[in-house]
Design a protein around this motif. Structure first.
Motif, PDB file in Angstrom:
ATOM      1  N   ALA A  35      28.163  97.045  28.481  1.00  0.00           N
ATOM      2  CA  ALA A  35      28.811  97.099  29.847  1.00  0.00           C
ATOM      3  C   ALA A  35      29.280  99.226  29.669  1.00  0.00           C
ATOM      4  O   ALA A  35      29.668  99.300  31.222  1.00  0.00           O
ATOM      5  N   ALA A  36      29.459  99.480  28.532  1.00  0.00           N
ATOM      6  CA  ALA A  36      29.755 100.669  28.694  1.00  0.00           C
ATOM      7  C   ALA A  36      29.055 101.632  28.608  1.00  0.00           C
ATOM      8  O   ALA A  36      29.117 102.723  29.371  1.00  0.00           O
ATOM      9  N   ASN A  37      27.807 101.308  28.534  1.00  0.00           N
ATOM     10  CA  ASN A  37      27.394 102.383  28.908  1.00  0.00           C
ATOM     11  C   ASN A  37      26.485 102.233  30.585  1.00  0.00           C
ATOM     12  O   ASN A  37      26.729 103.391  31.026  1.00  0.00           O
ATOM     13  N   GLY A  38      26.561 101.312  31.236  1.00  0.00           N
ATOM     14  CA  GLY A  38      26.712 101.247  32.731  1.00  0.00           C
ATOM     15  C   GLY A  38      27.201 102.016  32.806  1.00  0.00           C
ATOM     16  O   GLY A  38      27.084 102.028  34.215  1.00  0.00           O
ATOM     17  N   ILE A  39      28.791 101.211  32.685  1.00  0.00           N
ATOM     18  CA  ILE A  39      30.073 102.049  33.279  1.00  0.00           C
ATOM     19  C   ILE A  39      30.050 103.581  33.165  1.00  0.00           C
ATOM     20  O   ILE A  39      30.351 104.578  34.547  1.00  0.00           O
ATOM     21  N   MET A  40      29.276 104.298  32.189  1.00  0.00           N
ATOM     22  CA  MET A  40      29.612 105.313  31.963  1.00  0.00           C
ATOM     23  C   MET A  40      28.810 106.419  33.011  1.00  0.00           C
ATOM     24  O   MET A  40      28.664 107.364  33.861  1.00  0.00           O
ATOM     25  N   LEU A  41      27.166 105.716  33.290  1.00  0.00           N
ATOM     26  CA  LEU A  41      26.261 105.979  33.719  1.00  0.00           C
ATOM     27  C   LEU A  41      26.729 105.692  35.149  1.00  0.00           C
ATOM     28  O   LEU A  41      26.178 107.182  36.044  1.00  0.00           O
ATOM     29  N   LYS A  42      27.617 104.910  35.288  1.00  0.00           N
ATOM     30  CA  LYS A  42      27.824 105.153  36.863  1.00  0.00           C
ATOM     31  C   LYS A  42      28.449 106.115  37.259  1.00  0.00           C
ATOM     32  O   LYS A  42      28.866 106.748  38.265  1.00  0.00           O
ATOM     33  N   SER A  43      30.047 106.332  36.676  1.00  0.00           N
ATOM     34  CA  SER A  43      30.806 107.231  37.125  1.00  0.00           C
ATOM     35  C   SER A  43      30.066 108.660  36.596  1.00  0.00           C
ATOM     36  O   SER A  43      30.531 109.418  37.196  1.00  0.00           O
ATOM     37  N   LEU A  44      29.462 108.685  35.364  1.00  0.00           N
ATOM     38  CA  LEU A  44      28.959 110.384  35.711  1.00  0.00           C
ATOM     39  C   LEU A  44      28.357 110.463  36.593  1.00  0.00           C
ATOM     40  O   LEU A  44      27.682 111.645  37.231  1.00  0.00           O
ATOM     41  N   LEU A  45      27.207 109.570  37.241  1.00  0.00           N
ATOM     42  CA  LEU A  45      26.096 109.556  38.266  1.00  0.00           C
ATOM     43  C   LEU A  45      26.412 109.977  39.790  1.00  0.00           C
ATOM     44  O   LEU A  45      25.522 110.802  40.643  1.00  0.00           O
ATOM     45  N   ALA A  46      28.068 109.392  39.486  1.00  0.00           N
ATOM     46  CA  ALA A  46      28.795 110.120  41.060  1.00  0.00           C
ATOM     47  C   ALA A  46      28.571 111.578  40.643  1.00  0.00           C
ATOM     48  O   ALA A  46      29.438 112.125  41.825  1.00  0.00           O
ATOM     49  N   VAL A  47      28.181 111.997  39.564  1.00  0.00           N
ATOM     50  CA  VAL A  47      28.974 113.917  39.790  1.00  0.00           C
ATOM     51  C   VAL A  47      28.073 114.647  39.421  1.00  0.00           C
ATOM     52  O   VAL A  47      27.591 115.868  39.351  1.00  0.00           O
ATOM     53  N   PHE A  48      26.806 114.107  38.725  1.00  0.00           N
ATOM     54  CA  PHE A  48      25.614 114.420  38.021  1.00  0.00           C
ATOM     55  C   PHE A  48      24.784 114.095  38.317  1.00  0.00           C
ATOM     56  O   PHE A  48      24.381 112.530  37.362  1.00  0.00           O
TER      57      PHE A  48
END
Length: 393
Positions: A42-55
């Motif tokens: 869950a943490a990996n998916g949430i961090m990926l989603k947050s980071l892909l929004a800017v990177f």
């Protein structure tokens, strides 16, 4: 007058005590690995989603995940299995590691690409359709037939995904296709990984390390070719988040990917594929609920209904598979035959998973009744009473 227990009875009691200790240890280890798997996924998916929004570089983030997993697995592998564990012969690499790595690359890259284009909850709903592709591949490749109820559960999954797709507020066709391809790759990967661990008697950490390092070797050149120029010329000053805040996210993604892979491979090595599938279904529910709470992506009532329908289909599928597994266990013969003397029983290979590992088989045939076996008699059979039953040696 006191009665001294026979050596066979004492040996059986010792085996029973060791069996109970091993069961308690395996249960505790399985629960811990499952919790780590859920939280890190869950943490990996949430961090990926947050980071892909800017990177927005999915392939480069795939490389980061493989790099972190390879680097962090190596010391753990050396500690668990010794320095010799990092040696791999060419035949095993070509027949086992390379196909697994190709599947892993496809699964991780397309999963990352889907998260970049669609909400995390929708992506995990599509990933919950894993049984659909497992049944499809077993039918096409192995020619297996399935009960009608299996197809009813698959129909529920398909209907749920269709409802989600038509009612998804942030629907994206590229994200849908990426999630489907990633799920198909995962279906092939989960079956082949278990088979490879059994066929080659490979420790799951060794498999994870070589799969990660090979996947890194496959994706790094592609990332440099496709993303290299864009990464060098990218205007980092115009990003919503400064680079100093992105670096911790990259480390977090690498760490959580490593943790979820170790936990998932470790859990798979303890259980059968059906139990793993059940746990994977519950992980999807946990990830969907967590993402909805933390990311707060917009959902409608019909969207939630679609998710519930798909997950209900997965739950029905898993229940049918568990019932089939119990029926197979009840129909198993009570005779275990091995082709050679001094062969070792392995819980992953035999139905006698309650027996201690590396127990030498002193006779060619062991008769198991009430969950125990007596290996001392070679020629003349004898009857040993125990727990209301008998053990034939």
């Amino acid at each position: 007058m006191s009665i001294t227990p026979s050596p066979s009875i004492l040996n059986l009691q010792s085996l029973e005590s060791k069996r109970d200790d091993r069961i308690q240890y395996s249960c505790a280890k399985g629960i811990l690995l499952c919790c780590l798997w859920y939280l890190s996924s869950a943490a990996n998916g949430i961090m990926l989603k947050s980071l892909l929004a800017v990177f927005s570089f999915p392939l480069s983030l795939t490389v980061v995940q493989f790099f972190g997993c390879a680097v962090l697995t190596l010391p753990l592998l050396r500690y668990q299995c010794g320095p010799g564990a990092v040696i791999l012969n060419k035949g095993l690499f070509m027949s086992g590691i390379l196909p697994l790595s190709a599947g892993k690359v496809a699964a991780v890259f397309f999963a990352t690409l889907s998260i970049a284009n669609i909400p995390l909850s929708y992506s995990n709903t599509i990933k919950a359709s894993l049984p659909l592709f497992s049944v499809m591949f077993s039918k096409i490749i192995l020619g297996q037939t399935h009960k009608p109820m299996i197809y009813c559960s698959l129909l529920l999954i398909v209907c749920g995904v269709i409802i989600c797709s038509f009612t998804e507020v942030l629907f994206n066709l590229a994200g849908l296709i990426s999630a489907i391809i990633g799920t198909m790759s995962t279906a092939l990967l989960s079956v082949y990984a278990k088979k490879a661990m059994l066929d080659h008697n490979m420790h799951y950490l060794k498999m994870l390390y070589f799969v990660s390092i090979t996947s890194l070797a496959l994706t790094l050149p592609m990332s440099l070719f496709l993303d290299g120029q864009a990464l060098l010329t990218h205007d980092y000053s115009s990003m919503a988040e400064p680079v100093s805040e992105i670096l911790p996210f990259l480390f977090g993604i690498a760490l959580t990917n490593f943790t979820q892979n170790v936990a998932a491979f470790g859990f798979l090595s303890l259980v059968n594929p059906v139990s793993y599938s059940v746990a994977n279904c519950m992980k999807r529910v946990f990830t969907i609920a967590t993402s909805l709470v933390i990311l707060r992506n917009p959902v409608t009532l019909m969207n939630i209904l679609g998710m519930g329908t798909a997950l209900s289909g997965v739950a029905l599928y898993n229940k049918i598979k568990l019932d089939e597994q119990r029926a197979v266990k009840l129909s198993l013969p009570t005779v275990i035959k091995r082709p050679r003397d001094n062969e070792y029983l392995n819980p992953l290979y035999t139905s006698a998973s309650h027996l201690p590992p590396n127990m030498p088989l002193k006779s060619r045939t062991a008769y198991v009744i009430n969950g125990y076996a007596d290996y001392h008699a070679r020629t003349s059979p004898r009857v040993v009473p125990h727990n209301g039953g008998v053990i034939l040696g």
